[in-house]
Design a protein around this motif. Structure first.
Motif, PDB file in Angstrom:
ATOM      1  N   GLY A  68     -49.570 -17.220  57.400  1.00 40.75           N
ATOM      2  CA  GLY A  68     -48.464 -17.487  58.324  1.00 40.75           C
ATOM      3  C   GLY A  68     -47.133 -16.921  57.892  1.00 40.75           C
ATOM      4  O   GLY A  68     -46.176 -16.917  58.665  1.00 40.75           O
ATOM      5  N   VAL A  69     -47.054 -16.419  56.657  1.00 41.18           N
ATOM      6  CA  VAL A  69     -45.834 -15.752  56.196  1.00 41.18           C
ATOM      7  C   VAL A  69     -45.966 -14.287  56.588  1.00 41.18           C
ATOM      8  O   VAL A  69     -46.804 -13.566  56.054  1.00 41.18           O
ATOM      9  N   LEU A  70     -45.142 -13.848  57.536  1.00 40.27           N
ATOM     10  CA  LEU A  70     -45.249 -12.483  58.043  1.00 40.27           C
ATOM     11  C   LEU A  70     -44.404 -11.500  57.252  1.00 40.27           C
ATOM     12  O   LEU A  70     -44.840 -10.392  56.961  1.00 40.27           O
ATOM     13  N   THR A  71     -43.160 -11.884  56.936  1.00 39.07           N
ATOM     14  CA  THR A  71     -42.299 -11.014  56.129  1.00 39.07           C
ATOM     15  C   THR A  71     -41.396 -11.863  55.253  1.00 39.07           C
ATOM     16  O   THR A  71     -40.987 -12.954  55.631  1.00 39.07           O
ATOM     17  N   LEU A  72     -41.096 -11.339  54.093  1.00 39.90           N
ATOM     18  CA  LEU A  72     -40.064 -11.871  53.213  1.00 39.90           C
ATOM     19  C   LEU A  72     -39.376 -10.652  52.609  1.00 39.90           C
ATOM     20  O   LEU A  72     -39.965  -9.943  51.797  1.00 39.90           O
ATOM     21  N   TYR A  73     -38.164 -10.391  53.049  1.00 39.14           N
ATOM     22  CA  TYR A  73     -37.389  -9.255  52.550  1.00 39.14           C
ATOM     23  C   TYR A  73     -36.191  -9.792  51.789  1.00 39.14           C
ATOM     24  O   TYR A  73     -35.396 -10.554  52.339  1.00 39.14           O
ATOM     25  N   ALA A  74     -36.058  -9.409  50.531  1.00 36.84           N
ATOM     26  CA  ALA A  74     -34.924  -9.844  49.714  1.00 36.84           C
ATOM     27  C   ALA A  74     -34.080  -8.616  49.362  1.00 36.84           C
ATOM     28  O   ALA A  74     -34.606  -7.594  48.932  1.00 36.84           O
ATOM     29  N   VAL A  75     -32.771  -8.744  49.558  1.00 39.22           N
ATOM     30  CA  VAL A  75     -31.834  -7.668  49.232  1.00 39.22           C
ATOM     31  C   VAL A  75     -30.597  -8.279  48.583  1.00 39.22           C
ATOM     32  O   VAL A  75     -30.318  -9.463  48.760  1.00 39.22           O
ATOM     33  N   LEU A  77     -26.340  -7.570  48.075  1.00 38.91           N
ATOM     34  CA  LEU A  77     -25.228  -6.802  48.629  1.00 38.91           C
ATOM     35  C   LEU A  77     -24.795  -5.735  47.626  1.00 38.91           C
ATOM     36  O   LEU A  77     -24.704  -6.004  46.424  1.00 38.91           O
ATOM     37  N   LYS A  78     -24.547  -4.553  48.124  1.00 35.63           N
ATOM     38  CA  LYS A  78     -24.058  -3.471  47.257  1.00 35.63           C
ATOM     39  C   LYS A  78     -22.777  -3.925  46.585  1.00 35.63           C
ATOM     40  O   LYS A  78     -21.926  -4.549  47.199  1.00 35.63           O
ATOM     41  N   ASP A  79     -22.656  -3.614  45.320  1.00 39.09           N
ATOM     42  CA  ASP A  79     -21.493  -3.967  44.498  1.00 39.09           C
ATOM     43  C   ASP A  79     -21.357  -5.472  44.261  1.00 39.09           C
ATOM     44  O   ASP A  79     -20.376  -5.906  43.669  1.00 39.09           O
ATOM     45  N   HIS A  80     -22.297  -6.269  44.752  1.00 40.13           N
ATOM     46  CA  HIS A  80     -22.292  -7.724  44.520  1.00 40.13           C
ATOM     47  C   HIS A  80     -23.734  -8.180  44.302  1.00 40.13           C
ATOM     48  O   HIS A  80     -24.305  -8.878  45.148  1.00 40.13           O
ATOM     49  N   PRO A  81     -24.348  -7.796  43.180  1.00 37.75           N
ATOM     50  CA  PRO A  81     -25.772  -8.088  42.970  1.00 37.75           C
ATOM     51  C   PRO A  81     -26.102  -9.574  42.931  1.00 37.75           C
ATOM     52  O   PRO A  81     -27.263  -9.945  43.096  1.00 37.75           O
ATOM     53  N   ASN A  82     -25.105 -10.428  42.763  1.00 35.89           N
ATOM     54  CA  ASN A  82     -25.380 -11.863  42.759  1.00 35.89           C
ATOM     55  C   ASN A  82     -25.345 -12.468  44.170  1.00 35.89           C
ATOM     56  O   ASN A  82     -25.617 -13.645  44.339  1.00 35.89           O
ATOM     57  N   GLN A  83     -25.054 -11.656  45.178  1.00 37.35           N
ATOM     58  CA  GLN A  83     -25.088 -12.089  46.579  1.00 37.35           C
ATOM     59  C   GLN A  83     -26.420 -11.607  47.180  1.00 37.35           C
ATOM     60  O   GLN A  83     -26.584 -10.431  47.485  1.00 37.35           O
ATOM     61  N   VAL A  84     -27.355 -12.533  47.317  1.00 39.63           N
ATOM     62  CA  VAL A  84     -28.713 -12.200  47.751  1.00 39.63           C
ATOM     63  C   VAL A  84     -28.918 -12.684  49.187  1.00 39.63           C
ATOM     64  O   VAL A  84     -28.453 -13.759  49.564  1.00 39.63           O
ATOM     65  N   ARG A  85     -29.618 -11.868  49.962  1.00 48.32           N
ATOM     66  CA  ARG A  85     -29.992 -12.231  51.325  1.00 48.32           C
ATOM     67  C   ARG A  85     -31.503 -12.099  51.446  1.00 48.32           C
ATOM     68  O   ARG A  85     -32.083 -11.120  50.987  1.00 48.32           O
ATOM     69  N   ILE A  86     -32.119 -13.105  52.072  1.00 49.50           N
ATOM     70  CA  ILE A  86     -33.568 -13.084  52.272  1.00 49.50           C
ATOM     71  C   ILE A  86     -33.849 -13.267  53.760  1.00 49.50           C
ATOM     72  O   ILE A  86     -33.407 -14.246  54.360  1.00 49.50           O
ATOM     73  N   LEU A  87     -34.557 -12.312  54.349  1.00 51.58           N
ATOM     74  CA  LEU A  87     -34.989 -12.400  55.742  1.00 51.58           C
ATOM     75  C   LEU A  87     -36.433 -12.874  55.729  1.00 51.58           C
ATOM     76  O   LEU A  87     -37.300 -12.232  55.133  1.00 51.58           O
ATOM     77  N   GLU A  88     -36.680 -14.016  56.355  1.00 51.14           N
ATOM     78  CA  GLU A  88     -37.997 -14.646  56.356  1.00 51.14           C
ATOM     79  C   GLU A  88     -38.541 -14.701  57.779  1.00 51.14           C
ATOM     80  O   GLU A  88     -37.834 -15.140  58.681  1.00 51.14           O
ATOM     81  N   THR A  89     -39.796 -14.300  57.968  1.00 44.61           N
ATOM     82  CA  THR A  89     -40.440 -14.395  59.274  1.00 44.61           C
ATOM     83  C   THR A  89     -41.774 -15.121  59.110  1.00 44.61           C
ATOM     84  O   THR A  89     -42.600 -14.723  58.291  1.00 44.61           O
ATOM     85  N   TYR A  90     -41.944 -16.170  59.912  1.00 48.50           N
ATOM     86  CA  TYR A  90     -43.163 -16.974  59.880  1.00 48.50           C
ATOM     87  C   TYR A  90     -43.812 -16.932  61.259  1.00 48.50           C
ATOM     88  O   TYR A  90     -43.126 -16.846  62.277  1.00 48.50           O
ATOM     89  N   ALA A  91     -45.127 -17.038  61.305  1.00 49.83           N
ATOM     90  CA  ALA A  91     -45.866 -16.963  62.566  1.00 49.83           C
ATOM     91  C   ALA A  91     -45.486 -18.095  63.518  1.00 49.83           C
ATOM     92  O   ALA A  91     -45.454 -17.910  64.732  1.00 49.83           O
ATOM     93  N   HIS A  92     -45.175 -19.267  62.983  1.00 48.22           N
ATOM     94  CA  HIS A  92     -44.821 -20.431  63.794  1.00 48.22           C
ATOM     95  C   HIS A  92     -44.239 -21.498  62.876  1.00 48.22           C
ATOM     96  O   HIS A  92     -44.257 -21.345  61.641  1.00 48.22           O
ATOM     97  N   ALA A  93     -43.754 -22.571  63.451  1.00 51.49           N
ATOM     98  CA  ALA A  93     -43.092 -23.630  62.684  1.00 51.49           C
ATOM     99  C   ALA A  93     -44.033 -24.246  61.648  1.00 51.49           C
ATOM    100  O   ALA A  93     -43.607 -24.565  60.535  1.00 51.49           O
ATOM    101  N   GLY A  94     -45.294 -24.406  61.995  1.00 50.48           N
ATOM    102  CA  GLY A  94     -46.256 -24.977  61.049  1.00 50.48           C
ATOM    103  C   GLY A  94     -46.426 -24.108  59.809  1.00 50.48           C
ATOM    104  O   GLY A  94     -46.598 -24.624  58.704  1.00 50.48           O
ATOM    105  N   ALA A  95     -46.372 -22.787  59.996  1.00 45.80           N
ATOM    106  CA  ALA A  95     -46.490 -21.874  58.854  1.00 45.80           C
ATOM    107  C   ALA A  95     -45.295 -22.024  57.922  1.00 45.80           C
ATOM    108  O   ALA A  95     -45.434 -21.984  56.695  1.00 45.80           O
ATOM    109  N   TYR A  96     -44.121 -22.224  58.504  1.00 48.68           N
ATOM    110  CA  TYR A  96     -42.921 -22.424  57.683  1.00 48.68           C
ATOM    111  C   TYR A  96     -43.031 -23.735  56.906  1.00 48.68           C
ATOM    112  O   TYR A  96     -42.774 -23.783  55.704  1.00 48.68           O
TER     113      TYR A  96
END
Length: 134
Positions: A68-75, A77-96
């Motif tokens: 049910g975990v479709l994507t997990l992308y972690a990046v 920010l340029k010039d701020h390596p301690n600022q992390v963003r994670i884009l999460e995609t789940y198939a449905h609420a139950g998967a999350y």
């Protein structure tokens, strides 16, 4: 000859199904069931490498073990390596919800507890989700 007719009939039925408004509505409904979250994290700069190692382990396990975990992308920010963003995609609420209960996610939360200075989870409404195979 009989096989050719069966193939032609099957192709015609498939095309009617794929082009029908009902199929498009079902596809749109599937998109709306998706759970897409954006996590904004600030990590203690002194612990960024340890944090990245823990995050890498958690993401790899989630993708490998949870259908049910479709994507997990972690990046970061340029010039701020301690600022992390994670884009999460789940198939449905139950998967999350299931993801939150996995041993690898719980291990990540405990291991990174002292590393994460702030965490903000943003709820989203998917508009269009597209990706190419890697």
């Amino acid at each position: 000859m009989k096989l050719c007719r069966v193939f032609t009939l099957t192709t015609a039925v498939l095309m009617i199904f794929l082009l029908s408004p009902g199929w498009r509505a079902a596809a749109q409904e599937g998109l709306q069931r998706r759970i897409v979250r954006l996590a904004e994290l600030e990590i203690d700069p002194a612990q960024i490498e340890n944090y990245k190692a823990a995050l890498r382990e958690e993401i790899e396990a989630s993708i490998r073990l949870e259908p049910g975990v479709l994507t997990l992308y972690a990046v970061a920010l340029k010039d701020h390596p301690n600022q992390v963003r994670i884009l999460e995609t789940y198939a449905h609420a139950g998967a999350y919800q299931a993801h939150l209960e996995t041993p690898h996610f719980k291990k990540y939360k405990v291991a990174t507890q002292g590393m994460v200075k702030s965490l903000k989870l943003l709820e989203t409404d998917p508009i269009l989700l597209g990706a190419k195979g890697q």
